[in-house]
Design an enzyme around this catalytic site. Sequence first.
Site, PDB file in Angstrom:
ATOM      1  CB  SER A 111     -85.715  64.992 -55.493  1.00 20.22           C
ATOM      2  OG  SER A 111     -85.007  64.801 -54.279  1.00 20.22           O
TER       3      SER A 111
ATOM      4  CD  GLU B 174     -74.683  54.542 -64.242  1.00 23.46           C
ATOM      5  OE1 GLU B 174     -74.963  54.205 -65.408  1.00 23.46           O
ATOM      6  OE2 GLU B 174     -75.145  55.556 -63.686  1.00 23.46           O
TER       7      GLU B 174
ATOM      8  CE  LYS C 224     -81.418  58.649 -58.998  1.00 26.35           C
ATOM      9  NZ  LYS C 224     -81.678  59.156 -57.627  1.00 26.35           N
TER      10      LYS C 224
END
Length: 387
Positions: free
Chosen positions: A371, A112, A90
Amino acid sequence: MSRELLQEGYFGEFGGSFVPPELQEVLDYLSEQFHMYKDDPEFNEEYRYYLREYVGRENPLTYVERLSESWGGAKIYLKREDLNHTGAHKINNVIGQILLAKRMGAKRIIAETGAGQHGVATATACAMFDMECIIYMGEEDTRRQALNVFRMELLGATVVPVHKGQGRLKDAVDEALNDLVLNYKNTFYLLGSAVGPHPFPSMVKHFQSIVSEESKRQILEKEGRLPDAVIACVGGGSNAIGAFAHYLDEPSVRLIGVEPDQAPTLTQGVPGIIHGFKCLVLLDEEGNPQKTYSIAAGLDYPGIGPEHSNLKTTGRAEYVTISNEEVLAAFQELSRTEGIIPALESAHAVAYAKKLAPTMSKEQIIIVNLSGRGDKDVEQVFHMIKK
Ligand SMILES: *Cc1c(COP(=O)(O)O)cnc(C)c1O
């Protein structure tokens, strides 16, 4: 907005922007700025600098020999997004969008978060770039993820619990969009996955494409050829689209997205509009987005990025599901065999590789996009295994 830019926001019939006019104006301006900076050499130099010096890229493409031998088929390589600062992919996107926000003169970042992972990555980068950081989070999620709330606060962010609606991710998205419309002059909305209205899916893909840019170069160096398959887990779709991007035009490479069998958006979804864009979506009998559940909080989303919706429809990528039992087994097997504890999300991709590898020959190659790392999930797995 020019016709050209509008078309760019579509992937086949999917994508686009279905928002009120006052928000559309803000998104049009964002789109224009993104298109300007994404090819700006100075901007890209700065992006690469932070990826290298802060995130720790490039990360390795690790050949896992013991796992490959035990599965008895294709050679397995792991793309190690788990080794990034903050422990997942991310941050790649967060750094890119924050640099864009700075260029656009924003002083305030809003985001968010559902499970908290995107909120933590955003708060991390805001601390480093000295930006004000407001994280909207459903009230119920703030209670379930109290430790992540504290983590964001440690990093200097303000976490705003959203009480409206069901107090979940969707309600947090609505609050963030309201904030953006009111404060667009000094505020940048930093979206965490390859979802949302144009230009977010294209922007997130752009910043996550670093994953396959590196893996392609690395596999060519190590093996002198392309992989036969690339496998990634799919929540909103950002790590998968980043892992696929540089192989989309290589028809010999199979691209496989893996979903939880309890949130099978791509395998069972139908075209619909959620959160301001068109995608495949799981609807309940009344036609509302279905409540999904996944043991991996990061995969718990009823919709899916528009580009994956199109890749599924055109058949360029395949999407499969995996059960909780298979995920838990893969989580433990990778830990035990290679000394790498994967995120539960990433364990979905590992679990499918375990099914595929034995059907392939020893000369063939699978790249699994790892990931994220599993430290965040160890306690949860402890309770699941003990039960
Ligand atoms: C958030 C997250 C995901 C799911 O998000 P995508 O946008 O689908 O990539 C997957 N793995 C990890 C480790 C995550 O933190």
